[in-house]
Design an enzyme around this catalytic site. Structure first.
Site, short mmCIF file in Angstrom:
data_model
loop_
_atom_site.label_atom_id
_atom_site.label_comp_id
_atom_site.label_asym_id
_atom_site.label_seq_id
_atom_site.Cartn_x
_atom_site.Cartn_y
_atom_site.Cartn_z
N ARG A 38 10.85 83.00 52.95
CA ARG A 38 9.55 82.53 52.46
C ARG A 38 8.58 83.69 52.19
NH1 ARG A 38 8.53 77.17 56.30
NH2 ARG A 38 9.80 75.76 55.05
N LYS A 202 17.33 63.76 61.00
CA LYS A 202 16.39 62.66 60.77
C LYS A 202 16.62 61.93 59.46
CE LYS A 202 12.56 64.41 63.58
NZ LYS A 202 11.14 64.79 63.59
N GLY A 360 15.64 75.03 55.54
CA GLY A 360 16.04 76.23 56.27
C GLY A 360 17.48 76.23 56.74
N GLY A 383 11.11 69.86 53.00
CA GLY A 383 10.36 68.60 52.91
C GLY A 383 9.65 68.44 51.58
#
Length: 402
Positions: A38, A202, A360, A383
């Site tokens: 990043r 998730k 990631g 996300g």
């Protein structure tokens, strides 16, 4: 993109650029950065402004301090790293707003950089507080958002701060590239077959995405912890495998199964799974059908049949989107599924397919196989990349357009 200003639309000489970056990088117990992707991707934006004799104030979040200052979540550790990378001394300020910060900003000379403390030390950041955003706006002449990883968040520095800059707001070079590649993925619907691979623990962050992609994808491959929600919905036994017990998720899954019955053939779940009797790398293991996991055991990776099936689908794909590992890949004994998918995507990309990978963990697995440079584009925001698939304007981008 045509309606969004970029840093190429401004002259930064004698101007102070307030840049919202995403320096929320993973670190180890020694506070050493384990993946600087990043930061590396934002450096071109910083260098361009410095080359034009501009001044820079960097603002970012780090971790989840929940509005409470903490040494653990301080951004101060980044100053030495940034100074070495940029070959410029990067100064640090222990606050984000207030008279002390304003004084330090005013003392900046052309070509100098000031990094402010963690935005999330202020609870107002995540509450979209207007006064907090206004105080931040005093620190720059031009606002730049180059933080794609949080562009889907409704936070003060993302959605409120830009409005105080009028026409003097834009996106950085990283953000521009992210938008272009995601647009490219969404526009290549004729490049079939289109395969979407979703993993991770998730399902809550991906359930809405499935409803969108089921309308244009040819194959949807589901792995990782989120697959067990589907297996349970189908009546399978998942043992002690991870699952999100959430009524909203259950209802949404039910809706998907009912609404898209005629399209469920495109959705592929693992057929077999490697299970363990405890959550550690050296646990006892065996391979079983994913619908038949005994109590006391948990699924930690997709099995050999599933790997073969998934890779065959990837090998005939023309457009590929991947987010999330297929197992607990950080444990070497449960990493084969994820690493196999990474290699398969890299191989087919080399033969002309378009691949977009984000998150990631997915990027980390590509690096394990030394094939991260063989992907069409690696996104810095998992996300945010997922949220983009809804084909809606993300909050941070909308704030720049206004």
């Amino acid at each position: 993109m045509n309606k969004i200003k970029t840093i190429n639309d401004f002259d930064f000489k004698n101007q102070t650029a307030l840049i919202r970056v995403d320096f929320n990088v993973p670190i180890n117990e020694l506070s050493e950065i384990t993946d600087d992707t990043r930061i590396q991707c934002t450096i071109p934006t910083i260098q361009k402004i410095i080359s034009e004799k501009g001044k820079i104030v960097l603002i970012s979040h780090f971790g989840r301090p929940k509005g409470v200052p903490s040494k653990i979540y301080s951004l101060k550790f980044l100053t030495d790293y940034l100074s070495k990378k940029l070959k410029i001394s990067v100064n640090f300020c222990e606050n984000c707003i207030g008279k002390t910060v304003i004084k330090k900003v005013k003392k900046l000379k052309n070509g100098e950089i000031l990094l402010l403390e963690n935005l999330r030390f202020y609870k107002e950041e995540e509450k979209e507080d207007e006064n907090f955003a206004y105080e931040l706006s005093k620190l720059g002449d031009i606002y730049i958002n180059d933080a794609f990883g949080v562009v889907h968040r409704s936070h003060a520095s993302i959605t409120i701060l830009p409005k105080f800059f009028g026409e003097k707001k834009c996106i950085g070079l990283l953000m521009k590239k992210e938008i272009q590649y995601i647009d490219q993925f969404l526009s290549r619907k004729n490049e079939k077959p289109i395969t979407v691979i979703l993993g991770g623990a998730k399902i809550s962050s991906k359930i809405e995405i499935i409803e969108t992609i089921i309308n244009f994808a040819d194959y949807i491959l589901i792995g990782g912890g989120m697959s067990f929600s589907f297996i349970k919905k189908e009546g399978g036994k998942i043992g002690d495998s991870i699952i999100e017990n959430n009524k909203i998720i259950e209802n949404t899954l039910k809706t998907i199964f009912n609404k898209y019955q005629n399209k469920m053939k495109m959705l592929h779940l693992p057929k077999d799974v490697i299970i363990a009797d405890s959550f550690n790398n050296n646990a006892n293991t065996k391979i079983v059908p994913i619908h038949s996991i005994p109590n006391g055991w948990m699924g930690l990776d997709i099995g050999p049949v599933s790997i073969k099936t998934f890779c065959k689908i990837i090998e005939k794909s023309k457009t590929i989107f991947w987010n999330g590992p297929l197992g607990v890949f950080e444990f070497s004994n449960f990493s084969l599924g994820t690493r196999s998918i990474a290699k398969a995507i890299a191989n087919i990309t080399g033969k002309g397919a378009f691949s977009l990978v984000g998150g990631g963990d997915s990027i980390a697995s590509l690096k394990m196989e030394n094939c991260e440079k063989k992907i069409s584009y690696l996104s810095t925001g998992g996300g945010a990349m997922l949220a983009s698939l809804k084909n809606e304007i993300l909050p941070g981008i909308k704030a720049i357009k206004l």
